[in-house]
Enzyme design. Structure first.
Site: not given
Ligand code: GNR
Ligand code: NI
Length: 185
Positions: A55, A60, A100-101, A142-143, A146
């Site tokens: 995601g 980001q 999270c990236l 999660h997104e 952000h």
């Molecule tokens: O790549 C991602 N893996 C992930 C694993 C578990 C829960 C959420 C994520 S999102 C993350 C990519 C990211 O940072 N998206 O904002």
């Molecule tokens: Ni993230």
């Protein structure tokens, strides 16, 4: 001379890293899904797949439009781009190890809703409404966080978050995260 208008090629965008304060910006709703929004979506997919991640939210990559892309499939065949996504119902609880990236190399357990119903516009500007669960539901939550300037580390204790901040500040001083350094050699 070429007469047609041609979109520029896709691009891999730079991803901001915690504790960059720009990750705390709150994104603004998109008024119209036009060519520039579709370009952003395409660039975000390329950036997400290259990372690799499941995601990515526009915040980001330092763009303040309410746009997210996700693909939680094994074979990267379930690309989903959501504009102005909103959670309209939540059910159940689920704990999952999240990464999270924008917080590279850190994985911690977070509790979220197990099922969600969301509303959004797709890449063509059409309204969609859908029920999802499991990893996809976690990823969309999660997104959307952000887009509201929120990170998964905000759900951890102050002590844990402070340790993570110090580790990432050290990584940044030493010139990028370990994965990127290893890949470069
Ligand atoms: O790549 C991602 N893996 C992930 C694993 C578990 C829960 C959420 C994520 S999102 C993350 C990519 C990211 O940072 N998206 O904002
Ligand atoms: Ni993230």
């Amino acid at each position: 001379r070429q007469m047609c208008i041609r979109d520029r090629d896709m691009a891999i965008l730079d991803i901001l890293h915690f504790p960059d304060t720009r990750l705390r910006n709150v994104a603004k709703p998109v008024a119209q899904v036009d060519a520039s929004v579709r370009q952003l979506i395409d660039d975000m997919f390329e950036t997400m797949y290259a990372a690799p991640g499941i995601g990515l939210a526009a915040v980001q990559v330092n763009d303040l439009r309410r746009v997210i892309v996700v693909d939680t499939s094994e074979d990267r065949s379930q690309a989903l781009a959501l504009v102005n996504p909103e959670i309209i119902a939540k059910q159940g609880e689920e704990t999952m190890d999240e990464g999270c990236l924008s917080v590279p190399g850190v994985y911690e357990t977070v509790q979220r809703a197990e099922q969600i119903r969301f509303r959004a516009l797709d890449r063509d500007g059409n309204a969609i409404e859908k029920d999802v669960d499991g990893l996809l539901a976690v990823c969309i939550q999660h997104e959307i966080d952000h887009l509201d300037g929120k990170l998964f580390v905000d759900y951890l204790s102050n002590l844990k978050r402070q340790r993570i901040r110090k580790k990432l500040e050290k990584d940044a001083r030493q010139g990028g995260d370990k994965t990127q350094r290893r890949r470069a050699i």
